[in-house]
Each structure stands twice: as C-alpha cells, then as structure tokens.
Design an enzyme around this catalytic site. Structure first.
Site, PDB file in Angstrom:
ATOM      1  N   ARG A 134      -1.321  10.777 -20.771  1.00  0.00           N
ATOM      2  CA  ARG A 134      -1.448  12.248 -20.766  1.00  0.00           C
ATOM      3  C   ARG A 134      -1.181  12.710 -22.181  1.00  0.00           C
ATOM      4  NH1 ARG A 134       0.928  16.634 -16.545  1.00  0.00           N
ATOM      5  NH2 ARG A 134      -0.945  15.831 -15.502  1.00  0.00           N
ATOM      6  N   HIS A 165      -9.231  16.570 -16.724  1.00  0.00           N
ATOM      7  CA  HIS A 165      -8.176  16.097 -15.814  1.00  0.00           C
ATOM      8  C   HIS A 165      -8.865  15.365 -14.651  1.00  0.00           C
ATOM      9  CE1 HIS A 165      -4.375  15.621 -14.062  1.00  0.00           C
ATOM     10  NE2 HIS A 165      -4.060  16.860 -13.733  1.00  0.00           N
ATOM     11  N   GLN A 171      -7.180  14.467 -11.137  1.00  0.00           N
ATOM     12  CA  GLN A 171      -6.970  15.610 -10.250  1.00  0.00           C
ATOM     13  C   GLN A 171      -8.256  15.950  -9.496  1.00  0.00           C
ATOM     14  OE1 GLN A 171      -3.921  17.509  -9.829  1.00  0.00           O
ATOM     15  NE2 GLN A 171      -5.135  18.092  -8.034  1.00  0.00           N
ATOM     16  N   ASP A 223      -6.514  27.780 -11.732  1.00  0.00           N
ATOM     17  CA  ASP A 223      -5.461  27.035 -12.429  1.00  0.00           C
ATOM     18  C   ASP A 223      -4.722  28.034 -13.315  1.00  0.00           C
ATOM     19  OD1 ASP A 223      -3.943  24.968 -13.525  1.00  0.00           O
ATOM     20  OD2 ASP A 223      -5.547  24.203 -14.801  1.00  0.00           O
ATOM     21  N   CYS A 262      -4.416  22.799  -8.664  1.00  0.00           N
ATOM     22  CA  CYS A 262      -3.865  21.485  -9.019  1.00  0.00           C
ATOM     23  C   CYS A 262      -2.344  21.485  -9.068  1.00  0.00           C
ATOM     24  CB  CYS A 262      -4.456  21.015 -10.350  1.00  0.00           C
ATOM     25  SG  CYS A 262      -3.999  22.035 -11.763  1.00  0.00           S
ATOM     26  N   ARG A 283      -3.393  12.899  -4.604  1.00  0.00           N
ATOM     27  CA  ARG A 283      -3.311  12.262  -5.927  1.00  0.00           C
ATOM     28  C   ARG A 283      -2.854  10.812  -5.765  1.00  0.00           C
ATOM     29  NH1 ARG A 283      -2.499  15.220 -10.644  1.00  0.00           N
ATOM     30  NH2 ARG A 283      -2.672  13.176 -11.641  1.00  0.00           N
TER      31      ARG A 283
HETATM   32  N1  NVA Z   1      -4.621  23.126 -16.958  1.00  0.00           N
HETATM   33  C1  NVA Z   1      -3.251  22.725 -16.756  1.00  0.00           C
HETATM   34  C2  NVA Z   1      -3.165  21.686 -15.693  1.00  0.00           C
HETATM   35  C3  NVA Z   1      -1.781  21.178 -15.380  1.00  0.00           C
HETATM   36  C4  NVA Z   1      -1.751  20.104 -14.350  1.00  0.00           C
HETATM   37  C5  NVA Z   1      -2.684  22.206 -18.060  1.00  0.00           C
HETATM   38  O1  NVA Z   1      -3.398  21.492 -18.781  1.00  0.00           O
HETATM   39  O2  NVA Z   1      -1.539  22.531 -18.385  1.00  0.00           O
HETATM   40  N1   CP Z   2      -1.504  18.606 -11.172  1.00  0.00           N
HETATM   41  C1   CP Z   2      -0.804  17.855 -12.055  1.00  0.00           C
HETATM   42  O1   CP Z   2      -1.369  17.075 -12.833  1.00  0.00           O
HETATM   43  O2   CP Z   2       0.535  18.040 -11.977  1.00  0.00           O
HETATM   44  P1   CP Z   2       1.633  17.504 -13.014  1.00  0.00           P
HETATM   45  O3   CP Z   2       1.453  18.270 -14.296  1.00  0.00           O
HETATM   46  O4   CP Z   2       2.944  17.814 -12.336  1.00  0.00           O
HETATM   47  O5   CP Z   2       1.417  16.033 -13.223  1.00  0.00           O
END
Ligand code: NVA
Ligand code: CP
Length: 308
Positions: free
Chosen positions: A106, A133, A136, A222, A262, A290
């Site tokens: 990540r 992502h 997800q 989101d 998500c 997930r």
């Molecule tokens: N769009 C959000 C998703 C978090 C799971 C982010 O990137 O922070």
């Molecule tokens: N939806 C998701 O990826 O959650 P986290 O940021 O908690 O991993």
C-alpha cells in the site's frame, strides 16, 4: 514460483476468465471457512505486507487470510524500515522478494509499486495506491454477484471523488462489461488516462448526482479526501457538499439497488447515516468479502488454477 509469474497491480491485470475463476474459488473458500473446514494450501508460504499508509481492513484480511491458508504474513511499514530512510524501492524489491513468496504493497503513486514489481522475483499485489484499489473492487464485485447475480450489463452509480476506487470501478467495467454512471463536482472529473482506460465507452458523466443514481443497480461512494490528499481537505469539504449519497438518491436507484462503501466512512459527509446503516447497505458483507476474495487471489497467484 510459477513459471508464468503474475502481479496484481491494477484491476485489468486479470482477464475476465481469470476473474470468473477467482469468483468461483472465492465462493468455495468462503464456504469452507464458514464450515470451519481447514484449508492450508499455502503451508510454509510467506506474505510480506508493506504499508506506507494506514489500514484496518487490508492488513487484517491479508494477515488473517494467510494464517487461515496455513502460511504467514509479515507487516512492514515505512516508519520502521529502511524504506522510510530512502533505500531505493528497487533495492528493497530485490531483497524482500528473495525472502518471501508474495508481497502486498500500500503506497502513494502507482509508479512506486510498478518499480517494485519490475524488480521482484515474486508476485506483487496492490493493496491501494493513489490511482487504484483493485483488491477492494474484487470484493465489491464478488459481493454484488453473491447478492444479485451477474454484474454484466448492470449500472453502477459512482458519486463523489474520481479517486482510486472510482478509477478501479471504471477499469472493472471495461473488463467485465458493465456501465458506470459517474457524478463528481466540477474540477474533480475522471481522467481516463490516469484511470488506465481503453476508451470512454463504459461510463457516462452526470452533473447532478441524482441523475447518476437513477435506475442504478448499485450506488457507491468513498471519502471526499483520500489518504495522501489531506492538505486539500478544507476545499474538498466545500466542493463536495452536494455529493452526499442520501435516501433520495437511493430512492431514485433501482428498487433492489445495493449501497456499497469501501470504508472507513464519514457519516454526514459522503454518505447519510440512514443510507449506510439502512436496508440497501451491504457494507459489512463487502468488508468481510475482502478476506475471501484475497484468499482466492493469493491461491491463484501462488498455485495457479486450483480446481478442488
Ligand atoms: N480512497 C480512499 C480509500 C481508503 C480505503 C483512500 O485512498 O484513502
Ligand atoms: N477499504 C480499505 O481498504 O480499508 P483499510 O484502509 O482499513 O485497509
């Protein structure tokens, strides 16, 4: 390592046939898990998880998933590793991929994970980047199929930011042949190239989020400010004020429409509490899935097409 090593860096790295296999395996793996039936095909296999941003679901689902499949997972973050002190990502990839069987990352720009993958001896999985992502969206589409049947030809309404989640929905629409109705505030529109799209054929943009939701089979949104964009938070709060998924939008959608998010969610910002906590919402099943889809993904990347 498999002769033909595959990474999962963006949704379109998997073909429609591979995705159909994954969704079938997800169902089998989930059912076994629900029956407390041990399934340890990844005994002695190790996953390294590299986090440059926070996580609850991604970390937990990958770590629990590896454990449940007989393997183990190691958590690394920028703060406690040499990655945070400037070790080149290429060098980190060379070393980490000699010690484990699969890597999940990540991070910020997609370019970082691509550079890592180019120097990795083992499969690399995108656990979220600024652009995508994909894990997800695997879970979201599996959840849709599980609850409503095939997604082909259906309409997904995306309300809010054209972020990593939106881009990945758009890629998935191309691979699996469904439509996305997108409504973003002015200035936050989809960038087809950044989304990695072949064309604009599978999505339509709407100025009014109500119009995007009309007759949709799935409504999803989101956060207004994604991780890494915190400095824009104040201006985004103003720009996105009319892009909250509320009960009127859900009423405009198809009668049995699902609502997905998500998570983590901000009630009263991108979604009204009575929608995320209401009857259309499947967010808890979506989060649970997930775990199951990623177990199927790990199985596929490490063992190929398992049929048992
Ligand atoms: N769009 C959000 C998703 C978090 C799971 C982010 O990137 O922070
Ligand atoms: N939806 C998701 O990826 O959650 P986290 O940021 O908690 O991993």
């Amino acid at each position: 390592m498999l002769a033909s090593m595959k990474h999962f860096l963006q949704f379109k790295d998997l073909t429609r046939a591979e995705l159909e296999h994954l969704f079938l395996r997800t169902r089998v793996i989930k059912e076994r898990f629900k029956r407390y039936q041990p399934y340890h095909p990844l005994a002695d296999r190790t996953l390294a998880m590299i986090f440059e941003k926070s996580s609850t679901r991604t970390r937990l689902s990958f770590e629990a998933g590896m454990h449940q499949m007989g393997g183990s997972a190691i958590y690394l973050n920028t703060r406690d590793t040499q990655l945070g002190r400037g070790e080149p990502v290429e060098d980190a990839a060379e070393v980490i991929s000699r010690m484990v069987d699969v890597v999940m990352i990540r991070t910020f720009e997609q370019e970082i994970i691509e550079r890592f993958a180019a120097h990795s001896r083992v499969p690399v999985i995108n656990g979220l980047t600024n652009e995508y992502h994909p894990c997800q969206i695997l879970a979201d589409i599996f959840t849709y199929i599980e609850q409503r049947g095939p997604i082909q030809g259906k309409t997904v309404a995306w309300v809010g930011d054209s972020n990593n989640m939106c881009n990945t929905w758009l890629q998935a629409a191309e691979v699996l042949d469904f439509n996305v109705h997108v409504s973003t505030p002015p200035g936050y529109e989809v960038e087809p190239e950044r989304a990695g799209l072949l064309s604009t054929a599978h999505y339509e943009e709407f100025l009014d989020p109500m119009d995007a939701c009309r007759d949709a089979h799935l409504v999803t949104t989101d956060v207004w400010t994604s991780m890494g964009f915190e400095s824009e938070n104040a201006e985004r709060m103003t720009a996105f004020a009319d892009w909250q998924v509320d009960s009127e939008m859900m009423a405009a959608a198809a009668k049995d429409a699902l609502f997905m998010h998500c998570l983590p969610a901000h009630r009263g910002e991108e979604v009204a509490a009575d929608v995320i906590d209401g009857t259309h919402s499947v967010v808890w099943d979506e989060a649970e899935n997930r775990l199951h889809v990623q177990k199927a993904l790990l199985e596929y990347l490490l063992l190929g097409q398992v049929e048992d």
